[in-house]
Design a protein around this motif. Sequence first.
Motif, mmCIF file in Angstrom:
data_model
loop_
_atom_site.group_PDB
_atom_site.id
_atom_site.type_symbol
_atom_site.label_atom_id
_atom_site.label_comp_id
_atom_site.label_asym_id
_atom_site.label_seq_id
_atom_site.Cartn_x
_atom_site.Cartn_y
_atom_site.Cartn_z
ATOM 1 N N VAL A 97 0.544 -1.205 -0.206
ATOM 2 C CA VAL A 97 -0.170 -0.091 0.327
ATOM 3 C C VAL A 97 1.409 1.127 0.048
ATOM 4 O O VAL A 97 1.891 1.050 0.887
ATOM 5 C CB VAL A 97 -0.713 -0.190 0.907
ATOM 6 N N LYS A 98 0.252 2.446 -0.895
ATOM 7 C CA LYS A 98 1.149 3.529 -0.909
ATOM 8 C C LYS A 98 0.583 4.185 0.216
ATOM 9 O O LYS A 98 -0.621 4.655 -0.274
ATOM 10 C CB LYS A 98 0.983 3.722 -2.623
ATOM 11 N N ILE A 99 1.043 5.035 1.377
ATOM 12 C CA ILE A 99 0.267 5.570 2.314
ATOM 13 C C ILE A 99 -0.072 6.705 1.761
ATOM 14 O O ILE A 99 -0.484 8.071 2.052
ATOM 15 C CB ILE A 99 0.636 6.158 4.056
ATOM 16 N N LEU A 100 0.818 7.864 1.013
ATOM 17 C CA LEU A 100 1.413 9.037 0.606
ATOM 18 C C LEU A 100 0.894 8.457 -0.811
ATOM 19 O O LEU A 100 2.507 7.842 -1.134
ATOM 20 C CB LEU A 100 2.910 9.154 0.466
ATOM 21 N N MET A 114 2.427 -4.251 3.424
ATOM 22 C CA MET A 114 3.804 -3.742 2.709
ATOM 23 C C MET A 114 4.053 -2.363 3.094
ATOM 24 O O MET A 114 2.789 -1.654 1.887
ATOM 25 C CB MET A 114 5.097 -4.857 2.323
ATOM 26 N N THR A 115 4.507 -1.648 3.309
ATOM 27 C CA THR A 115 4.739 0.053 2.570
ATOM 28 C C THR A 115 6.385 -0.061 2.964
ATOM 29 O O THR A 115 6.961 -0.445 3.565
ATOM 30 C CB THR A 115 3.600 0.649 3.781
ATOM 31 N N HIS A 142 0.949 -9.396 10.171
ATOM 32 C CA HIS A 142 1.539 -8.463 10.324
ATOM 33 C C HIS A 142 2.239 -7.070 9.167
ATOM 34 O O HIS A 142 1.250 -7.066 8.785
ATOM 35 C CB HIS A 142 2.477 -9.693 9.203
ATOM 36 N N LEU A 143 3.142 -6.515 9.683
ATOM 37 C CA LEU A 143 3.960 -5.026 9.014
ATOM 38 C C LEU A 143 5.082 -5.053 8.417
ATOM 39 O O LEU A 143 5.720 -5.863 8.812
ATOM 40 C CB LEU A 143 3.434 -4.046 9.840
ATOM 41 N N SER A 144 5.284 -4.928 6.731
ATOM 42 C CA SER A 144 6.293 -5.802 6.408
ATOM 43 C C SER A 144 7.199 -3.781 6.157
ATOM 44 O O SER A 144 6.749 -3.166 4.968
ATOM 45 C CB SER A 144 6.421 -6.747 5.035
#
Length: 222
Positions: free
Chosen positions: A118-121, A153-154, A191-193
């Motif tokens: 995912v693109k947070i910005l 993942m970001t 999970h967070l990558s």
Amino acid sequence: MNSSIYERIVTIRSSLPTSVRLIAVSKQVSAEAIRSAYAAGIRDFAESRIQEASIKQAQLQDLSDITWHFIGHLQSNKAKKAIEQFHWIHSVDNLKLAVRLEQLAQQLGVSPQVCLQVKILPDANKSGWSVPELLADLPALNQCKTLQIQGLMTIPPSGLDEAEILSVFNRCRQLAKEIQEQNWSQIKMQHLSMGMSGDYELAVQAGTTMVRLGTILFGDRL
């Protein structure tokens, strides 16, 4: 064995919380260097090119307890090889790819673990869902019964300062929490990558569960 790789890994592993999984990014790194990392206790290795990974995986077949992670941009025509060769795919970046991986996983009888990129910005240089796109696609992603969707993942855009990077990581953690609270049957957010060599300490601060470290472990690539 490369003692400097060994020492760097021992130092960094000892500094990480036990809740954080250290994934050694071994792209453009020799099989011998991977063996040094393995000797220092690493069991998770990440590659971003299928062909390069194939060569190393063949050379390291005796290390049967390695978990292989794919972290590069994955084209649909390489999806089958990715599923055959990797236990984890961190870079599932659109619905079409997820559906293709689901079909292949069913055909091959495997259940790869995946993260949704995912693109947070906004970032023209990176693949991935925008936050609104990802939220809109969750009902379709929840139809994937064989893929094991495990989290997000970001990668922050380049050029941010530390406060901005930390904000990106915190927002990604919050997004995962929001998705988890929707109680999808097939989408887990365990999970967070997040976090690479230059920013992994900020990712740890924000609650990542996996960091992807290359240069800081292996030194500069050739």
